[in-house]
Design an enzyme around this catalytic site. Structure first.
Site, short mmCIF file in Angstrom:
data_model
loop_
_atom_site.label_atom_id
_atom_site.label_comp_id
_atom_site.label_asym_id
_atom_site.label_seq_id
_atom_site.Cartn_x
_atom_site.Cartn_y
_atom_site.Cartn_z
N LYS A 80 60.41 -12.65 -74.84
CA LYS A 80 59.10 -11.88 -74.12
C LYS A 80 57.82 -12.13 -74.87
O LYS A 80 57.79 -12.11 -76.04
CB LYS A 80 59.51 -10.48 -73.95
CG LYS A 80 58.57 -9.84 -72.63
CD LYS A 80 59.49 -10.14 -71.43
CE LYS A 80 58.86 -9.45 -69.98
NZ LYS A 80 59.83 -9.86 -68.91
N GLY A 184 56.28 2.61 -57.64
CA GLY A 184 55.53 1.42 -57.91
C GLY A 184 55.65 0.49 -56.80
O GLY A 184 56.64 0.01 -56.26
N GLY A 186 53.92 -2.68 -56.63
CA GLY A 186 53.38 -3.96 -57.16
C GLY A 186 53.88 -5.19 -56.33
O GLY A 186 54.36 -4.89 -55.27
N VAL A 188 56.92 -6.62 -56.36
CA VAL A 188 58.23 -6.60 -55.98
C VAL A 188 58.32 -5.25 -55.06
O VAL A 188 58.96 -5.39 -54.34
CB VAL A 188 59.10 -6.44 -57.53
CG1 VAL A 188 60.60 -6.31 -57.12
CG2 VAL A 188 58.96 -7.98 -58.10
#
Length: 356
Positions: A80, A184, A186, A188
């Site tokens: 990452k 959330g 966003g 996705v």
């Protein structure tokens, strides 16, 4: 929203930390494991209280990518990268470009052991910038022949996982009438919310961006203020934002049958999996649930299978979740432990056959 968490144990092969020579920003590239092949994991652009929080995020996320890629059956290791912003810091177009050129330089230092892609805060266009400095990047814009945005495949995998979880806790995979809270909205979370709304789910949603309330109204979802969503009674709680949200306090306040969502590392502490089990809340491990994007990116980059075959494999995440839940029940362990052991078995096999 950032959650300050302790630094995880250092089990990584290599970590590069640098100050971008163009942007002046903190950049970390964490290679956790290349046992199964060149590591794959996205580049996160996010605001952190302190540079050590950005480093900790890179360490946690890269370790989770090792588990994710192994459990998904990919010949890919875990890594990452993180570009850290200070609180209140914003980027104009020129400095943003500089930041991703700097990231490209940092990725190139890994010599092909790590491939980056878009993630929270970054885009496929940013990856095009990265590609000016390194070839070890996937998920370029479709307009230039890349695989494009992976949020669609990620959302498909989450949906398939949610179906498996609903089967287990309600007796049916049908989302119609089920009370589902999504934290959330966003790329996705928003896609998942729209799909569930079409199927007649009773949705409660929130996002740290108040502008997303218009989207909630558009799909007929109930909006609640951020920080209160975990108090809503329902069937499934879907963490779809930043990690570390499932603290002991939040877990103890949950009034749901299950937790299943795309957020990376939603557990503030690994012991949260046991705490959820003790409360009778089924937990679908995040690194299994949200693997659709990385499956898509890895197989597309390697030209393995047609688009239809790749998406079929993404949808198969639901069956992986079912196997993990069955294994956990049979052995009397948490799904988190069962999923970790699935990944560990692949890593051991990779070492045994001399994958490195």
């Amino acid at each position: 929203m950032s959650h300050t968490l302790p630094l995880p144990d250092f089990t990584h092969e290599r970590v590069e930390v640098t100050t971008g020579r163009r942007s002046g920003l903190f950049i970390a590239v964490a290679l956790h494991s290349s046992v199964l092949g060149s590591a794959l994991g996205g580049a996160r652009l996010w605001t952190y209280p302190h540079w050590s929080d950005a480093l900790g995020d890179a360490l946690r996320l890269s370790a989770a990518m090792t588990l994710k890629n192994a459990a998904a059956g990919l010949d890919a290791g875990g890594g990452k990268s993180v570009i850290g912003l200070a609180p209140g810091e914003t980027l104009d177009a020129e400095r943003r470009r500089d930041a991703f050129l700097d990231l490209g330089d940092a990725v190139e230092l890994m010599g092909g052991l790590y491939r980056t892609a878009e993630d929270v805060g970054s885009t496929t266009d940013d990856m095009l910038t990265v590609s000016e400095r390194t070839q070890h990047v996937v998920g370029l814009p479709s307009a230039v022949g890349g695989s494009g945005e992976p949020a669609g495949p990620t959302s498909l995998g989450v949906y398939a996982s949610l179906q498996a979880v609903l089967e287990r806790v309600t007796g049916s995979a049908d989302a119609a009438g089920r009370r589902i809270t999504i934290s959330g909205l966003g790329q996705v979370g928003g896609r998942l919310a729209a799909r569930l709304a079409e199927q007649g789910a009773q949705l409660t949603v929130t996002d740290i961006n108040p502008a997303r309330r218009a989207f909630a109204d558009e799909i007929g979802a109930t909006w609640v203020e951020p920080g209160t969503e975990h108090l809503v009674a329902g069937d499934v709680f879907v963490p779809a934002g930043i990690g570390g949200v499932l603290t002991d306090e939040i877990i103890d306040a949950l009034d749901v049958k299950a937790v299943c969502g795309p957020a990376n590392n939603p557990l503030a502490d690994r012991s949260g999996a046991d705490r959820l089990a003790q409360r009778g809340v089924l937990y679908a491990p995040d690194f299994v649930v949200n693997a659709g994007g990385v499956i898509y990116l890895d197989l597309e980059a390697k030209r393995i299978g047609s688009s239809e075959e790749i998406m079929h494999r993404v949808a198969g995440i639901g069956d992986t979740v079912r196997r993990i839940l069955d294994d956990a029940d049979a052995r009397g362990v948490t799904p988190q432990l069962a999923a970790e052991e699935l990944a560990a078995s692949r890593l051991r096999a990779g070492t045994a056959v001399g994958a490195r």
